[in-house]
Write a protein that holds these residues in place. Sequence first.
Motif, PDB file in Angstrom:
ATOM      1  N   ARG A   1      32.071  36.850  36.172  1.00  0.00           N
ATOM      2  CA  ARG A   1      31.384  37.923  35.461  1.00  0.00           C
ATOM      3  C   ARG A   1      30.080  38.293  36.180  1.00  0.00           C
ATOM      4  O   ARG A   1      29.741  39.478  36.319  1.00  0.00           O
ATOM      5  CB  ARG A   1      31.098  37.476  34.025  1.00  0.00           C
TER       6      ARG A   1
ATOM      7  N   GLU B   1      30.861  40.327  39.299  1.00  0.00           N
ATOM      8  CA  GLU B   1      31.196  41.720  38.987  1.00  0.00           C
ATOM      9  C   GLU B   1      29.951  42.523  38.617  1.00  0.00           C
ATOM     10  O   GLU B   1      29.813  43.696  38.991  1.00  0.00           O
ATOM     11  CB  GLU B   1      32.216  41.758  37.851  1.00  0.00           C
ATOM     12  N   LYS B   2      29.005  41.871  37.893  1.00  0.00           N
ATOM     13  CA  LYS B   2      27.775  42.556  37.508  1.00  0.00           C
ATOM     14  C   LYS B   2      26.949  42.909  38.741  1.00  0.00           C
ATOM     15  O   LYS B   2      26.424  44.028  38.873  1.00  0.00           O
ATOM     16  CB  LYS B   2      26.975  41.659  36.569  1.00  0.00           C
ATOM     17  N   ARG B   3      26.818  41.966  39.659  1.00  0.00           N
ATOM     18  CA  ARG B   3      26.069  42.225  40.885  1.00  0.00           C
ATOM     19  C   ARG B   3      26.738  43.305  41.723  1.00  0.00           C
ATOM     20  O   ARG B   3      26.062  44.145  42.329  1.00  0.00           O
ATOM     21  CB  ARG B   3      25.949  40.934  41.698  1.00  0.00           C
TER      22      ARG B   3
ATOM     23  N   SER C   1      28.593  45.817  40.591  1.00  0.00           N
ATOM     24  CA  SER C   1      28.367  47.121  39.972  1.00  0.00           C
ATOM     25  C   SER C   1      26.931  47.589  40.188  1.00  0.00           C
ATOM     26  O   SER C   1      26.671  48.774  40.447  1.00  0.00           O
ATOM     27  CB  SER C   1      28.680  47.042  38.480  1.00  0.00           C
ATOM     28  N   GLN C   2      25.960  46.642  40.107  1.00  0.00           N
ATOM     29  CA  GLN C   2      24.569  47.009  40.340  1.00  0.00           C
ATOM     30  C   GLN C   2      24.345  47.467  41.778  1.00  0.00           C
ATOM     31  O   GLN C   2      23.604  48.417  42.027  1.00  0.00           O
ATOM     32  CB  GLN C   2      23.676  45.812  40.015  1.00  0.00           C
TER      33      GLN C   2
END
Length: 506
Positions: free
Chosen positions: A318, A321-323, A325-326
Motif C-alpha cells: 500500500r 502504491e501511495k508513493r 501515485s504521489q
Amino acid sequence: MGKRKGRCSKKNPASKQALEPEHLVKAPHSFVIHRGNCSKDLIDLTKDFRKVMEPFTASQLKERKKNTLKDFLSVSGFLHVSHMIVFTETELGTYMRLARLPRGPTLTFRIHNYGLARDVISSLKKQYVIMKAFQNAPLIVLNSFSGEGMHMKLMATMFQNMFPTINITTVKLKNIRRCVLMNYNPNTKLIDFRHYVIRATPVGLNKGTKKVVQGKIPNLNRCKDMSEFFDKAGQLSESEFEEDPQAQVLLPQSLASRGATADSKSAVKLYELGPRINMQLIKIEDGLMDGEVLFHELIEKSEEEKALIKKRREEKKRLKEKRKSQQEENVKKKLRVKEELKQKSLEGIKIKKEMTESQRLMELAAVESQNVGDMEQDDEDDADYYRREVGAEPEQDLFSENSRKRRADDNSVRGFKKMRLDKKLKKKFQKNQEPDKKVNKKNQNERFGKNQDGKKKFRNQPDGRNNKASKGQKPFSNQKKVFGGKINKNKMGRSREGKSKGKSRK
C-alpha cells in the motif's frame, strides 16, 4: 503483373515472424543467467544448462552486473520467454531459482554438487556427441514425483512446462534425439538431474554385419575372405554383452541413424552429455523472486506469524502504491508548470515581433531628444556659474556646442585614427594628385637644394657625395644605426665582441 519485392521486404523481421509456425511461438522459451559474484565453474554450469534448454533459449545472452531482473522481464514478453533460470552463489552454498514469467511462482533449489559437461564426457569410455541433436528440444522424463504434498505437484508441473509438449499423433521420432531425466529420492529429498543423447542400434546381427550396416569400415587384415569376416566365431569380446530385451523396441518410423529403419527391431541406448546436478527444493514463493512463501523446507512458522507477515506485506504494498501515485502527480505538476512557462515565453516573443518599425524609431527619437535637452541644460548651468563667479556675461561661443568640439587641422573628424596606406597605395595616391601640387613640390626641392627624387644635395661634391665619404668611410645611407641614433662603425656587434674577448682571455 504483380508488384516486385525489394530488399526491404525480404529482410523485414515482421514478415519472418508472421511466417513462423504457431507451435514454435507457443513453445516455452527460457532465460538462463547468473547473478552476483559467481565462480568460473558456476558460469560454465550456466552455459551447459543453456545447451540443455536449446533451441528455445538465448544461448548467446550477455548479462551484465548493472542489468536487473526488471530488464529481463521487460523484454520477455516480446521474445515469448516463459521461464527464467537464475544461478547464484553465496558463502553458504550454490542455488538455482526457477521462475515462471511474468508473475511467478518461484522455486528455489539448493545445489549440493554438480559436474560440468566436459568432465562428464571425458569420463566416459564411449563418447557420442552430435551437434544435430541440439536442433530439437529434449524429452523430459520424471521419476517418483507422485509424492504427497502440493509442493511435489507444483514442482513436477514446473519441470514439465519448461519443455515443449509432444503430440503423439504428429511427432516424428527422428526429431527426438535427447532426453532429460529427473529422479526424486523421497528418503534424501534430492533430485538427480541427468542429460542424455538417444541412439538406436539394430538388434539380432553379429558384430561384423552390424558394422557394415552402420556404415563403419571393417578391418579385413586378419581375414582371407569377406565371408570369413561375417562367419568368424568369437566376435564378441569379454567386455561386450547382449542388449537387455527390455531395451529392445520395434520402431514404427525410420530414424536418422543407419540400420534403424521402420518395422525393425532396435535397441535404445543412452549416452550421457552432462551436466550432472544434485539439488534439493528449499522454498516456493508466490510472486516473482519476492512474494508470499508457500513452502519452506527448513523453516516452519505458526499461523500468527504468517498473518503478521502477510499484514506487513500488504502495508508495504500500500505504501509503495501511495508513493508511486504521489510521484506521478509531481511529474504531472512539473510538466504543467513547464508548459505554462513555455506559453508565456511564446507570447512574449509574439508581442515583440508585432512591434512595428515606426514604434522603435519613435522610441529612438524620444531618447535622442532627451539627450539634447540634458546637454542644453548643462550649457545653461555653465553660463550661470560663469556669471556668478566672474560677474560678466560670457562670450557667445564660449559654452556653445561648436566651441567644445575641437577640429583637426586637415578638417577631418576628430576621434578617428588616420588610416595608414601601404607603399603601393601611397604611390598610386601620389600619382593621382593634382599637377599644381607637383609644381609646388618641385619648387620646394629647388629651394632647399634637393634633387628631383627628393634627396639632399651636397655642396662639396658635384655628384652629391660628401668629402668625408671619400676618405674610405661608407656612405651615410649604408651605415648601420643603433639605439639612440649613433652609428655603429664596427661590423661586429657588441655581443660578438664580448664573445671574442672571452675567448682571447681563455
